[in-house]
Design a protein around this motif. Structure first.
Motif, PDB file in Angstrom:
ATOM      1  N   LEU E 307       0.963  -1.396   0.022  1.00  0.00           N
ATOM      2  CA  LEU E 307       0.007   0.265   0.043  1.00  0.00           C
ATOM      3  C   LEU E 307       0.711   1.438   0.053  1.00  0.00           C
ATOM      4  CD1 LEU E 307      -2.791  -0.721   2.396  1.00  0.00           C
ATOM      5  CD2 LEU E 307      -3.021  -0.342  -0.029  1.00  0.00           C
ATOM      6  N   TYR E 310       0.282   3.990  -2.394  1.00  0.00           N
ATOM      7  CA  TYR E 310      -0.954   4.642  -2.308  1.00  0.00           C
ATOM      8  C   TYR E 310      -0.778   5.816  -1.091  1.00  0.00           C
ATOM      9  CZ  TYR E 310      -5.655   5.541  -0.800  1.00  0.00           C
ATOM     10  OH  TYR E 310      -6.991   5.960  -0.607  1.00  0.00           O
ATOM     11  N   ASN E 311      -0.323   5.140  -0.104  1.00  0.00           N
ATOM     12  CA  ASN E 311       0.075   6.048   1.079  1.00  0.00           C
ATOM     13  C   ASN E 311       0.652   7.505   0.560  1.00  0.00           C
ATOM     14  OD1 ASN E 311      -1.098   4.286   2.814  1.00  0.00           O
ATOM     15  ND2 ASN E 311       0.736   3.479   3.582  1.00  0.00           N
ATOM     16  N   VAL E 376      -5.067  11.804   8.040  1.00  0.00           N
ATOM     17  CA  VAL E 376      -4.925  10.412   7.432  1.00  0.00           C
ATOM     18  C   VAL E 376      -3.673   9.954   6.652  1.00  0.00           C
ATOM     19  CG1 VAL E 376      -6.156   8.855   5.798  1.00  0.00           C
ATOM     20  CG2 VAL E 376      -7.627  10.509   7.017  1.00  0.00           C
ATOM     21  N   PHE E 379      -1.088   9.672   9.561  1.00  0.00           N
ATOM     22  CA  PHE E 379      -1.501   8.436  10.099  1.00  0.00           C
ATOM     23  C   PHE E 379      -1.005   7.002   9.295  1.00  0.00           C
ATOM     24  CE2 PHE E 379      -4.193   4.579  10.323  1.00  0.00           C
ATOM     25  CZ  PHE E 379      -3.874   4.394  11.653  1.00  0.00           C
ATOM     26  N   SER E 380      -1.429   7.215   7.911  1.00  0.00           N
ATOM     27  CA  SER E 380      -0.816   5.961   7.268  1.00  0.00           C
ATOM     28  C   SER E 380       0.433   5.772   7.284  1.00  0.00           C
ATOM     29  CB  SER E 380      -1.353   5.662   5.939  1.00  0.00           C
ATOM     30  OG  SER E 380      -2.008   7.156   5.578  1.00  0.00           O
ATOM     31  N   PHE E 382       2.783   6.961   9.248  1.00  0.00           N
ATOM     32  CA  PHE E 382       3.242   6.581  10.906  1.00  0.00           C
ATOM     33  C   PHE E 382       3.047   5.002  10.980  1.00  0.00           C
ATOM     34  CE2 PHE E 382       3.093  10.869  13.091  1.00  0.00           C
ATOM     35  CZ  PHE E 382       4.190  11.416  12.317  1.00  0.00           C
ATOM     36  N   ALA E 383       2.116   4.605  10.336  1.00  0.00           N
ATOM     37  CA  ALA E 383       1.560   3.232  10.758  1.00  0.00           C
ATOM     38  C   ALA E 383       2.509   2.296   9.953  1.00  0.00           C
ATOM     39  CB  ALA E 383       0.152   2.968  10.422  1.00  0.00           C
ATOM     40  N   GLN E 384       2.750   2.725   8.595  1.00  0.00           N
ATOM     41  CA  GLN E 384       3.788   2.089   8.036  1.00  0.00           C
ATOM     42  C   GLN E 384       5.088   1.728   8.554  1.00  0.00           C
ATOM     43  OE1 GLN E 384       4.103   3.241   3.669  1.00  0.00           O
ATOM     44  NE2 GLN E 384       6.003   2.369   3.874  1.00  0.00           N
TER      45      GLN E 384
END
Lengths: 357, 109, 497, 121, 459
Positions: E307, E310-311, E376, E379-380, E382-384
């Motif tokens: 992803l 996309y991120n 968002v 967030f994505s 950081f999450a990654q």
């Protein structure tokens, strides 16, 4: 005789030839001017004033070698040296004649037979601008600077059109080798239909437009009339070499005349069949190699001298351009015309190849 | 092409690499220490040309023409850059009557 | 039935937009009050139909679950359990009172002011009802923006900007750490849904990491000792309504978050050394807040530090019960006490701030040394102030008593020393609050001021009176609150083991 | 096909040219007279007193010409490889070059119309 | 490829509109052309261009980034009428250069070959050097232009030296051939050197610290709309180029470059945010914010999964929208006040509420407040990155925390000052209000419902 020995001899011959031609161009120029103006011209030194150039040359050595106090000393010397140097080595790739044989070995009459001859020429011609620019800058004189800027501006402007005309020729031959370009002009049917004479398949018949533009551009490249705005006496005293005297001035002057000679030689190679003369094939078959070689050299030089004469003729016929007219002609007329010519050449060649082969 | 390659390959590749690296470093050094905009521009050109040399050498050694195509592009782009760069320097000269980049301290927070 | 929750969520938002667009400044307070009252009744309606008994499918009711982002593995999942219900009711009761309390004041752009309060309510309701980590975080942050604007725009001093920005940065930093912690959990779980977060596979080191990250956010919101720096200044320089919102409701977000997120996600970290450290921090906060309050002379600062002390006790109780449960003796007393005390503190602190505001209006100063003698000229005010003050003190039969008692008991159960220390809160509170009351209401006052002062107006009376009613009613019937919340607390604490 | 050896004669020619330049310059240097003087060593300025710096800024038009030359010359350089291999590329190559020429003309007309080459303005 | 051709033709028409004294039409021509290109970017690529696949492959991903860039450029074109009002005589050139630069960006989205990469970067950069100096008589513009040019050319040198070294080891310019070589010879010194040099060069282009020193000056000295362009389209292009290069070509030597990048990210996040805090000029503050965002975006290289692209797209889009939102406000203020210190913004909310709200929401989005697109995106990312290197996320969090302080300063200036220092007669145009509303709507919508982006762009 080794190939390099021959080349060395050829280099010296060519060097002497270039200097002689340059020297006598000054004489010829004055003679032509005199004829056009219904005068005698130089006549004191030797018969018909033939020793005049030697006297002029000698005189250069004995003049004071003057350098202005606030000039850049080093650049001041480099300027004229560069002009002379460049003009002398430009001729190295021009095929001056067909070939000569000594001791059963055949030698091509070309100092350096390289396959990128055209690029070499273009490169050298471009460097020539530096000589003028450096000289004008180093003098630290307003006239010199303006003259130098004008000269370089003019030279680079016409270089574009010149390059485009060259391209049309390269497209026809498919090679950057001047020897190949010359050989291409010796045989084949003219326009694909007229087979009547050998050695006359000249590019000028295919590329009249390119030839004319090239001719005019060559005038401008040599800073010749009617494009001698870099040194127009009425405005700029003596242009970029206002501050020069003695042999440095001599080098500038000589360099220019050598340039004129080389330009005409180049024009001959590119457009006027080079060393080809009518009936060259017949002559090759029936006469010895050396005879044909000498004939070809003569043919080449004849064409070149005619070119030089035309240069002089132009000089004493046409008035000087204004600077804006000069630039207009170069940029607004020649570049588009040359480009269209190029595209047309490509198109026509492709059409012919496609439909008639 | 073939003969030229053989000729070039008679010189060890390391020589080309060392020479062009040297030239490149010279260019980098020039950009970093010189203050005259035109000289810096010249140093940048030196960097690009050292790359050209390296690419041509590699191209010849690997027997692959692509390297020379890139050389071509680099020359073209370098020309375009020079055109823009010179124009900027001209603008700079007109605005400040100097081509010394140390005059550039007008932009501060 | 989920329509009720949807209405509860959307009504403040619609009200906020409506108030914002309301051109006429004059009636914007009425409009806002109308919306908040409607919201309050909606809340009571939800309470009325709330099933208190243990149901088959857990205590969650009125669930809404809209798949929101497949990409982020998150959904708009809302629902009300006992814990949410208490917080919801608290919010819905306090907001109309807060709006009402500002009726006497003339503000420029009052429509924006009320719009922001309603927006704040929207965020709070979202925080209390969301069952999805990401949505929770979203609402958590949304509450920050309106309160920042309220404090920054209508604050009381020239220095308000400095302190509101300090507040914002502190809180934002805390929330960002929480975000990092949540992301860590999320990366080890199937989605952001609450149940998935609970069941994320974290090893104990990771849990400690997550625990401290999430704890920072709550600790800033509470606030707990090393993170309390913003609190007193912000409370002081905020407009009264801002202070009310901050201390009355926003601090409860942290209580809620602690119970809803921190405990179930990182039980092993709490069982380790972290829980003990945090508990000690909380107890220290209790004492620290009380001691500092004793030496304050600014009325709002006293309330601020008293709030610090009370809130620290709530947090300590929650952790004490959690530690007890983790040590093998199941206990929800700390949770119960925390809920009751949170509710009570919400009511009391709003009342205290309002009293401080009234005092400020009368004496034109916040310095309690320059006040005095008001009891004789404003008896109604003196009585109501006294009732609220008793609530805050934890006098028996007021709402503060029962909560504080249970909390201290739970801490005592865990550790006798800590229990004793936290017991100091009662004594300290008596000290600073009575000093406050005594200086302001009795003693010698400035005659020139007192002669022109009247007793409180109708609106002030109605606000204070309704608060006082709550103080007393809750003090007598605390059991009703526990009925609502017991099932949820049992679930939370039993999930620890 | 030329080899690197074919360039050696050019070195001869260069040596001869340098030799000639050096000899003539040195000859003139030693043969000519030398006269110094402050007035004499000044730059030529039609006999009047020198004024200002000789390296004065000149019209930006010259500058523009130089920049345009660099650009157009590079575009022309692109034609060389094409022209040499023009027959091999055939019609496809020609179409591509037409596009290139088209771009060339676009740039050219832009420059023209913007008045970069109007010297009389 | 068809998109590039359309934009190119548009650019030419726009250019010639100026030649025929109709420069005011250049903007409309550009908008029309971009709209057509936007439409075309949704269509599958024409079969004819398949023959150029080895150089240039307009894939799905490339189309995604192309769409983003076109949307952002469109917004900038809408803002152009007001922003370029003192560049009337050469406005068509500015629009044209922007379009040309955009073409360079699109090439960077889809290159398959280092030659194309080089060309793309240059096509992107050279117009920018010119645009940075659009205010010809201003010495500060000259400074910006000069610095940008010298740094750009310098970086190009590094890039090319890297390309040469890679060519010398892998004997090819093709991304996948290089990848295969890298996988097989992950310890080849020349290859790794080339990789590092190219990374450095692209770090220059995307202004990752410590190669960022040019960007604050350049951003401050350029005309504001051009600055916006640099912050948005150029950053998008640079990052996509870097991303493709690193994840495709240098996949094999991942372990060699990832640490370097990690250090760059840490330096960027801390340095840029602290520097941003110290600024008194809003434009310069935004420049540092842009540098810090480069640091956040570079988190994409950590913990790469399917992803990631996309991120990256989402973050870049969110960040670009927010940049446009703030900068349009700054353009207005700069035009009226002739400066853009924080003081100049005082009381903007009173006179231009829509603009002020847009700027605030954009700033909050940049800071990563929920319900905005920026959240968002952050967030994505950081999450990654949390999967790979949690410490980086911690530093990013600290960076965000610092950044909120200077974003707030601007919001405070706009909202919390009673006295309005604006001449109320000069209102912003309807276009600005429309763009502002669009940006608010887009930021909020993407923040509330991020899947919309995924559907919209075919994911």
């Amino acid at each position: 005789m080794g190939i390099l020995t021959f080349k060395l001899i050829l280099v010296f011959c060519l060097f002497l030839l270039a200097l002689t031609v340059a020297a006598y161009s000054t004489w010829a120029e004055r003679k032509v001017a005199a004829v056009m103006q219904d005068r005698m011209g130089p006549s004191r030194a030797g018969p018909f004033g033939l020793l005049q150039p030697i006297a002029d040359g000698g005189k250069f050595f004995f003049k004071e070698d003057f350098t202005p106090a606030n000039a850049e000393k080093f650049l001041f010397i480099i300027g004229p040296s560069l002009v002379m140097f460049i003009s002398l080595i430009t001729g190295a790739v021009i095929p001056w004649g067909k070939s000569l044989s000594f001791g059963g070995q055949s030698y091509a009459l070309q100092v350096a037979n390289i396959d990128v001859g055209v690029l070499y020429l273009i490169g050298m011609v471009s460097i020539g601008v530096y000589g003028i620019m450096i000289g004008g800058w180093a003098s630290n004189n307003k006239y010199s600077l303006i003259g130098a800027i004008r000269a370089s501006s003019q030279m680079i402007s016409y270089e574009l059109a010149m390059g485009l005309c060259l391209l049309a020729i390269i497209m026809m031959t498919g090679s950057l080798d001047l020897k190949v370009i010359t050989e291409n002009q010796s045989s084949g049917k003219l326009w694909g239909v007229i087979p009547w004479v050998s050695g006359m398949n000249w590019n000028v018949f295919y590329q009249p437009v390119a030839f004319i533009i090239f001719f005019i551009a060559a005038l401008a490249e040599c800073n010749r009339h009617p494009f001698d705005l870099a040194e127009c006496e009425s405005e700029l005293v003596n242009g970029y070499h206002t501050e020069y005297s003695s042999m440095k001035l001599g080098l500038y002057m000589f360099g220019e005349y050598v340039n004129m000679f080389i330009s005409n030689a180049l024009m001959v190679v590119l457009f006027l069949g080079g060393y080809n003369f009518p009936g060259i094939h017949w002559a090759t078959e029936h006469w010895s190699e050396n005879t044909v070689g000498i004939l070809s050299i003569l043919a080449f030089l004849t064409k070149t001298f005619i070119g030089i004469l035309i240069f002089m003729w132009v000089r004493w016929t046409l008035p000087r351009f204004r600077y804006d007219q000069l630039m207009h002609l170069g940029w607004k007329k020649f570049i588009p015309i040359a480009l269209i010519n190029l595209v047309l050449t490509g198109g026509i060649i492709l059409v012919f190849e496609h439909f008639f082969k | 092409m073939g003969e030229t390659n053989t000729f070039i390959q008679s010189v060890p590749l390391e020589y080309f690499i060392i020479l062009s690296t040297f030239l490149f470093c010279l260019g980098v050094l020039g950009v970093l220490v010189r203050r005259n905009a035109i000289v810096i521009l010249g140093c940048v050109e030196l960097m690009l040309n050292s790359v050209n040399l390296l690419l041509a050498a590699f191209s010849s050694y690997k027997g692959d023409g692509n390297g020379q195509i890139l050389v071509f592009f680099i020359m073209v782009v370098a020309a375009a850059e020079v055109a823009v760069g010179l124009a900027i320097i001209a603008m700079m000269y007109r605005n400040s009557k100097s081509v010394d980049i140390s005059i550039f301290n007008k932009l501060r927070g | 039935m989920s329509g009720v929750l949807l209405a509860l969520l959307l009504l403040p938002l619609i009200g906020s937009i409506f108030t914002f667009l309301w051109k006429n400044n004059k009636f914007s307070n009425d409009v806002a009050l109308g919306f908040s009252l409607a919201q309050m009744f909606l809340g009571f309606y939800a309470l009325a139909y709330f099933n208190f008994g243990p149901t088959v499918d857990g205590p969650l009711q009125y669930e809404i679950n809209i798949p929101f982002s497949h990409f982020l593995r998150s959904s708009l999942h809302f629902g009300i359990d006992g814990l949410s219900m208490v917080m919801l009711i608290l919010t819905n009761i306090l907001v109309p009172l807060i709006i009402l309390s500002s009726f006497n004041e003339k503000r420029c752009y009052s429509n924006k002011f009320y719009g922001l309060i309603l927006l704040m309510q929207f965020g709070l309701i979202g925080v209390f009802t969301s069952l999805d980590g990401l949505v929770f975080y979203g609402f958590w942050e949304i509450t920050l923006i309106p309160i920042w604007f309220i404090c920054g725009l209508w604050g009381q001093d020239d220095q308000k900007l400095k302190f509101t920005t300090k507040f914002f940065v502190f809180t934002f930093v805390g929330s960002l750490f929480m975000l990092a912690g949540l992301i860590f959990v999320y990366n080890h779980s199937a989605s952001f849904a609450l149940m998935d977060l609970y069941h994320a596979n974290l090893n104990s080191t990771e849990e400690v990491f997550v625990f401290w990250f999430i704890f920072v956010a709550f600790a800033v919101k509470f606030p707990i000792f090393p993170f309390h720096n913003w609190q007193a200044d912000t409370y002081t320089f905020a407009p009264t309504q801002g202070s009310m919102l901050l201390s009355g409701i926003m601090a409860k977000m942290a209580v809620f978050g602690l119970l809803r997120y921190l405990l179930p996600i990182t039980p092993h970290a709490i069982a380790g050394t972290s829980g003990g450290i945090v508990l000690m921090l909380c107890v220290f906060t209790v004492v620290f807040g009380g001691l500092v309050a004793l030496i304050q002379n600014d009325s709002k600062r006293i309330i601020a530090y008293s709030s610090l002390s009370h809130i620290g006790l709530i947090a300590a109780g929650i952790f004490a019960s959690a530690l007890l449960t983790l040590n093998g003796s199941f206990s929800i007393e700390g949770g119960q006490g925390a809920i009751i005390q949170a509710f009570a503190h919400g009511i009391n602190v709003v009342g205290l701030f309002y009293c401080a505001d009234i005092l400020f209006k009368k004496f034109k100063t916040r310095d309690i040394r320059k006040m005095g003698g008001l009891a004789s000229v404003a008896p109604k005010f003196a009585v109501l102030f006294m009732i609220i003050l008793f609530g805050s003190l934890g006098v028996p039969l007021t709402n503060g008593f029962i909560g504080e008692f249970i909390l201290i008991k739970s801490i005592y159960d865990y550790s006798i020393i800590l229990g004793v220390i936290s017991g100091l809160t009662m004594i300290l509170a008596a000290g600073y609050l009575l000093r406050f009351y005594g200086k302001a209401m009795f003693g010698k006052g400035d005659e020139s001021v007192l002669s022109s002062v009247k007793d409180i107006s109708g609106i002030e009376f109605s606000v204070l009176a309704s608060l006082a009613v709550f103080v007393i009613v809750m003090g007598i019937f605390p059991q009703s609150l526990l009925e609502v919340v017991n099932n949820s607390l049992k679930l939370i604490y039993s999930s620890l083991v | 096909m030329s080899t690197p050896e074919s360039y050696i004669p050019i070195l001869f020619q260069a040596a001869v040219a340098i030799g000639f330049v050096l000899i003539s310059l040195l000859g003139a240097h030693f043969l000519g007279p030398k006269l110094q003087g402050t007035e004499k060593n000044k730059n030529f300025e039609c006999g009047i007193e020198n004024e200002g710096n000789a390296r004065t800024p000149f019209s930006v038009k010259y500058f523009l010409t130089a920049i345009l030359f660099v650009l157009f010359d590079i575009e022309i350089v692109f034609f060389y490889p094409y022209a040499v291999n023009f027959r091999e590329f055939g019609l496809d190559g020609f179409v591509a070059v037409l596009a290139f020429v088209g771009v060339f003309f676009l740039g050219f007309f832009y420059v023209l119309k913007r008045g970069a080459l109007d010297w009389d303005k | 490829m068809s998109v590039i051709i359309i934009i190119f033709l548009t650019a030419v028409v726009a250019l010639f509109s100026g030649v025929f004294e109709q420069g005011k039409w250049a903007r409309y021509i550009g908008i029309a052309g971009l709209l057509v290109a936007f439409y075309v970017s949704f269509l599958p690529e024409h079969q004819f261009f398949a023959q150029y696949k080895s150089m240039f492959d307009f894939s799905q991903t490339a189309a995604l980034f192309t769409k983003i860039s076109i949307v952002v450029t469109l917004l900038l074109f809408f803002l152009g009428g007001f922003a370029f009002s003192n560049h009337r005589s050469h406005q068509s050139e500015l629009y044209t250069l922007m379009l040309f630069s955009l073409i360079g960006g699109i090439i960077l989205f889809s290159y398959q070959n280092l030659v194309t990469l080089f060309l793309g970067i240059e096509i992107l950069s050279i117009p920018l050097y010119v645009m940075a100096g659009a205010r010809k008589t201003d010495l500060r513009a000259t400074e910006a232009s000069m610095k940008y040019f010298l740094m750009g050319a310098f970086a190009t040198g590094f890039l090319l030296f890297g390309v040469a070294l890679i060519y010398g080891s892998a004997a090819s310019f093709d991304l996948y051939t290089i990848q295969a070589f890298g996988v097989a010879n992950s310890t080849n010194l020349m290859f790794v050197m080339g990789c590092v040099l190219m990374l450095t060069a692209l770090a220059f282009k995307v202004s990752l610290a410590p190669f960022h020193m040019w960007s604050p000056d350049v951003y401050q000295g350029s005309p504001s709309l051009i600055t916006t362009f640099m912050m948005t389209v150029v950053k998008i292009s640079g990052f996509v180029a870097l991303f493709r290069l690193m994840t495709i070509a240098f996949y094999g030597v991942f372990s060699e470059w990832i640490n370097i990048l990690g250090v760059l990210v840490i330096i960027t996040l801390l340095l840029a945010n602290f520097m941003g805090l110290a600024q008194s000029n809003a434009k310069r503050m935004l420049a540092y914010s842009s540098v810090s965002h480069a640091g956040y975006i570079a988190l994409i290289f950590f913990g790469i999964n399917n992803l990631s692209t996309y991120n990256l797209a989402f973050y870049l889009f969110a960040y670009s929208l927010a940049s446009v939102g703030v900068m349009m406000c700054l353009i207005y203020v700069e035009k009226i006040k002739r400066e853009c210190s924080f003081k100049a913004f005082n009381g903007l909310a009173k006179t231009e509420p829509i603009l002020a709200v847009t700027a605030s929401i954009s700033l909050l989005s940049m800071a990563g407040i929920p319900l905005t697109a920026g959240f968002v995106g952050k967030f994505s990312l950081f999450a990654q990155a949390m999967d790979a290197l949690p410490i980086l996320v911690v530093i990013a969090v600290i960076g965000s925390a610092i950044s909120i302080a200077y974003y707030l300063r601007l919001i405070i200036a706009m909202f919390f000052y009673e006295e309005s220092s604006f001449n109320t007669t000069e209102k912003v145009s309807l276009t600005y209000n429309i763009v502002a509303v669009f940006i608010i709507a887009a930021i909020i919508t993407l923040g509330v419902y991020p899947d919309l982006f995924a559907y919209q762009f075919g994911l």
